[in-house]
Scaffold this motif. Structure first.
Motif, short mmCIF file in Angstrom:
data_model
loop_
_atom_site.label_atom_id
_atom_site.label_comp_id
_atom_site.label_asym_id
_atom_site.label_seq_id
_atom_site.Cartn_x
_atom_site.Cartn_y
_atom_site.Cartn_z
N HIS A 257 -8.83 -16.32 -17.76
CA HIS A 257 -8.63 -14.93 -17.74
C HIS A 257 -7.67 -14.43 -16.64
O HIS A 257 -7.97 -14.88 -15.42
CB HIS A 257 -9.87 -13.92 -18.17
CG HIS A 257 -10.45 -14.29 -19.15
ND1 HIS A 257 -9.90 -13.94 -20.38
CD2 HIS A 257 -11.51 -14.86 -19.68
CE1 HIS A 257 -10.93 -14.11 -21.45
NE2 HIS A 257 -11.81 -14.94 -21.14
N ASP A 258 -6.73 -13.24 -16.70
CA ASP A 258 -6.32 -12.69 -15.72
C ASP A 258 -7.64 -11.66 -15.06
O ASP A 258 -8.30 -11.28 -16.20
CB ASP A 258 -5.17 -11.79 -15.94
CG ASP A 258 -3.91 -12.76 -16.16
OD1 ASP A 258 -3.93 -13.70 -16.20
OD2 ASP A 258 -2.66 -11.94 -16.16
N LEU A 259 -7.62 -11.49 -13.96
CA LEU A 259 -8.68 -10.81 -13.40
C LEU A 259 -8.39 -9.66 -12.35
O LEU A 259 -7.52 -10.23 -11.35
CB LEU A 259 -9.82 -11.89 -12.61
CG LEU A 259 -11.15 -11.35 -12.31
CD1 LEU A 259 -11.83 -11.09 -13.52
CD2 LEU A 259 -11.88 -12.70 -11.52
N ILE A 260 -8.82 -8.63 -12.09
CA ILE A 260 -8.90 -7.63 -11.44
C ILE A 260 -10.35 -7.39 -10.91
O ILE A 260 -11.13 -6.97 -11.37
CB ILE A 260 -8.43 -6.26 -11.78
CG1 ILE A 260 -6.92 -6.26 -12.56
CG2 ILE A 260 -8.45 -5.26 -10.66
CD1 ILE A 260 -6.58 -5.06 -13.03
N ALA B 64 -5.15 -6.63 -2.15
CA ALA B 64 -3.87 -6.24 -2.75
C ALA B 64 -3.49 -4.73 -2.36
O ALA B 64 -2.67 -4.21 -2.18
CB ALA B 64 -3.87 -6.14 -4.29
N ASP B 65 -4.81 -3.99 -2.19
CA ASP B 65 -4.67 -2.55 -1.62
C ASP B 65 -4.05 -2.52 -0.40
O ASP B 65 -3.36 -1.74 0.03
CB ASP B 65 -6.12 -2.04 -1.32
CG ASP B 65 -7.22 -2.75 -0.88
OD1 ASP B 65 -6.90 -3.74 -0.80
OD2 ASP B 65 -8.11 -2.29 -0.30
N ARG B 66 -4.21 -3.68 0.59
CA ARG B 66 -3.85 -3.63 1.91
C ARG B 66 -2.49 -3.99 1.98
O ARG B 66 -1.55 -3.34 2.55
CB ARG B 66 -4.59 -4.65 2.82
CG ARG B 66 -3.98 -4.94 4.18
CD ARG B 66 -4.25 -3.73 5.07
NE ARG B 66 -3.94 -4.25 6.42
CZ ARG B 66 -2.78 -3.36 6.94
NH1 ARG B 66 -2.27 -2.52 6.07
NH2 ARG B 66 -2.43 -3.65 8.14
N MET B 67 -1.91 -4.74 1.02
CA MET B 67 -0.60 -5.35 0.75
C MET B 67 0.32 -3.90 0.14
O MET B 67 1.39 -3.84 0.59
CB MET B 67 -0.42 -6.29 -0.25
CG MET B 67 -0.71 -7.57 0.46
SD MET B 67 -0.30 -9.12 -0.62
CE MET B 67 -1.42 -9.20 -1.82
N LEU C 209 -4.74 -13.49 -10.60
CA LEU C 209 -5.95 -13.17 -9.76
C LEU C 209 -5.63 -12.14 -8.86
O LEU C 209 -5.27 -12.42 -7.79
CB LEU C 209 -6.92 -14.28 -9.35
CG LEU C 209 -7.22 -15.50 -10.33
CD1 LEU C 209 -8.07 -16.59 -9.78
CD2 LEU C 209 -7.80 -15.01 -11.68
N LEU C 210 -6.27 -10.69 -8.93
CA LEU C 210 -5.80 -9.77 -8.02
C LEU C 210 -7.46 -9.29 -7.50
O LEU C 210 -8.25 -9.05 -8.16
CB LEU C 210 -5.46 -8.60 -8.63
CG LEU C 210 -4.90 -7.49 -8.08
CD1 LEU C 210 -3.72 -6.81 -8.65
CD2 LEU C 210 -6.19 -6.41 -7.87
N PHE C 211 -7.47 -9.58 -6.10
CA PHE C 211 -8.67 -8.86 -5.43
C PHE C 211 -8.54 -7.82 -4.52
O PHE C 211 -7.57 -7.76 -3.77
CB PHE C 211 -9.42 -10.13 -4.68
CG PHE C 211 -9.93 -11.32 -5.44
CD1 PHE C 211 -11.31 -11.08 -5.71
CD2 PHE C 211 -9.00 -12.32 -6.01
CE1 PHE C 211 -11.66 -12.35 -6.31
CE2 PHE C 211 -9.74 -13.24 -6.91
CZ PHE C 211 -10.88 -13.25 -7.12
N SER C 212 -9.05 -6.87 -4.58
CA SER C 212 -8.89 -5.74 -3.75
C SER C 212 -10.12 -5.01 -3.14
O SER C 212 -11.13 -5.11 -4.23
CB SER C 212 -8.05 -4.64 -4.62
OG SER C 212 -7.69 -3.32 -4.03
#
Length: 475
Positions: free
Chosen positions: A48-51, A162-165, A188-191
């Motif tokens: 799965h794609d993931l946040i 991702a939020d920092r980017m 996969l997105l981690f924030s």
């Protein structure tokens, strides 16, 4: 989904990982999954794609690393996974963790693609092929534009912090990179936080992503093993109060957080004026200076790292004994980030906060979020502990020559313990960069070590060696 997994689901053996990977995890001391790993890994391993909303220090690196390693075809020397990070420091840490976790597989090649270092060695390495690339958006874009990086075989794209980017203005770069990757990849997105830009990013190039967010109590609870103390100060006392805290508690390793770059500079001046080895980490430093400061702090050659929150984002320093909040942050989650850097891996930690009357509102909001009150003490009750000036146990030597000259840690260790005649227990951490090598040695042998290395040979040739402390601006 909110994640508060039960203990019976926290074993890595419950995941569809190879026997070799499970054995490696056990050898690395991964006894059970952290909450974010238990919530994210099953979904990621299913494709799965993931946040995932996850704080620094929550174990998020392993959460995406185990997934992308699971999908990797070691026999194919193409970039199959790309991890984008906001800073070079975080990219280096992710690379190190990936290499440790990849020991279970055969010959996995991992490259770091970041600015601040020459392009050509990176282009040459990419030309020989690699499985995983870890880099900052700007440098990854450079390689894509030059054709040295090809994403045709990419099956996993990871956006770490991702939020920092987004804060740093990388939205367009991230979107461009994603468009050059195959549409059927996993993302996969981690924030740590969930700003509006995250929704925009995910809408553009994620496929029905699953969302994982730790329950509020798990996300904002400071580890129980952290001892928190607070001290009321007047504004004119604040900087010298840091010296009092250090003299009384005598922590071997401390990060002192300031809200501004100027406060960082002022505090370093005060501490250095008292003979302490203190260094600043803030956004105005050149990349080379940031790297050298971090190397010295991580190898225990610097007692106090004075940092802004932005500069210290993503740092994970082992054996950090103490965190000092020189200024109270207006952001409650940032406070938890700060103090959560100590007390890692079951060790005891110490978090000390200085607060003026004007900052008591911030204190109250933090206490309310944590569900417990600060324990207050008086500065006048602190007395210097015996032991004299607080100095770090190690000193760092810089050697002119690094990966470019094919120098390896074993070469430096061999030179110091062989011809130079030092004991292995007098030698600490060794860092090799493109053009320089850094080795921590016991403080009492540093000058003699410079002399013996300079008079001897490393890999059959003479090398230039100096103490980092002699460079002045970083001492």
């Amino acid at each position: 989904m909110n994640a508060t997994p039960s203990n019976d689901k926290l074993a890595f053996a419950a995941l569809p990982l190879s026997a070799a990977m499970l054995t490696n995890l056990e050898q690395l001391g991964y006894s059970q999954m952290t909450p974010i790993q238990a919530a994210a890994l099953p979904l990621a391993l299913e494709g799965h794609d993931l946040i995932a909303q996850a704080q620094t220090g929550s174990g998020k690196t392993a959460a995406f690393a185990l997934s992308l390693l699971h999908r990797l075809d070691a026999s194919r020397f193409d970039v199959q996974a790309l991890v984008l990070c906001p800073t070079r420091e975080l990219a280096d840490q992710v690379t190190q963790e990936l290499r440790r976790l990849a020991r279970a597989a055969d010959n996995i090649k991992i490259l770091t693609l970041c600015g601040g270092t020459p392009m050509k060695p990176q282009m040459d390495s990419l030309g020989f092929g690699c499985h995983i690339a870890v880099g900052t958006p700007g440098r990854v874009m450079d390689h894509l534009e030059r054709g040295s990086l090809n994403l045709k075989a990419l099956n996993t794209l990871v956006l770490d912090e991702a939020d920092r980017m987004l804060d740093m203005g990388f939205f367009d770069d991230i979107a461009t990179v994603a468009k050059q990757a195959p549409k059927k990849r996993q993302t996969l997105l981690f924030s740590a936080t969930y700003p509006e830009g995250i929704a925009s990013l995910s809408a553009q190039f994620m496929r029905e992503p699953k969302e994982v967010k730790l329950s509020a109590s798990a996300a904002t609870q400071a580890p129980a093993q952290i001892r928190q103390l607070a001290f009321e100060v007047r504004e004119d006392q604040r900087l010298h109060a840091v010296s009092q805290l250090l003299a009384h508690f005598r922590p071997a390793s401390t990060i002192a957080f300031c809200n501004t770059k100027q406060q960082c500079r002022d505090l370093v001046d005060v501490l250095q004026g008292q003979g302490l080895i203190a260094m600043a980490l803030h956004g105005d430093l050149e990349q080379r200076d940031r790297d050298q400061v971090l190397i010295q702090f991580a190898n225990r050659s610097c007692s106090v790292l004075v940092a802004t929150d932005v500069a210290a984002r993503g740092l994970d320093i082992a054996q950090l004994e103490c965190v000092i909040n020189v200024d109270m942050t207006p952001d409650m989650e940032v406070h938890v980030h700060r103090i959560g850097r100590t007390g890692r891996a079951g060790a005891e930690g110490l978090a000390l906060s200085l607060a003026s009357l004007d900052e008591m509102g911030r204190v109250g909001r933090i206490e309310q979020m944590l569900g417990r009150e600060f324990k207050w003490q008086k500065l006048e009750d602190l007395t210097p502990a015996p032991g004299g000036l607080l100095l770090p146990p190690m000193d760092t030597l810089q050697i002119l020559g690094g990966r470019k000259e094919k120098i390896r840690p074993g070469d430096i260790l061999g030179a110091l313990t062989g011809e130079a005649g030092f004991k292995s227990e007098q030698i600490g951490k060794i860092n090799i960069t493109e053009f320089h090598s850094y080795v921590a040695v016991a403080r009492d042998i540093a000058r003699e070590a410079v002399k013996r290395l300079s008079n001897g040979k490393l890999k059959g040739r003479k090398v230039k060696v100096r103490r980092m402390a002699d460079l002045g601006e970083l001492a």
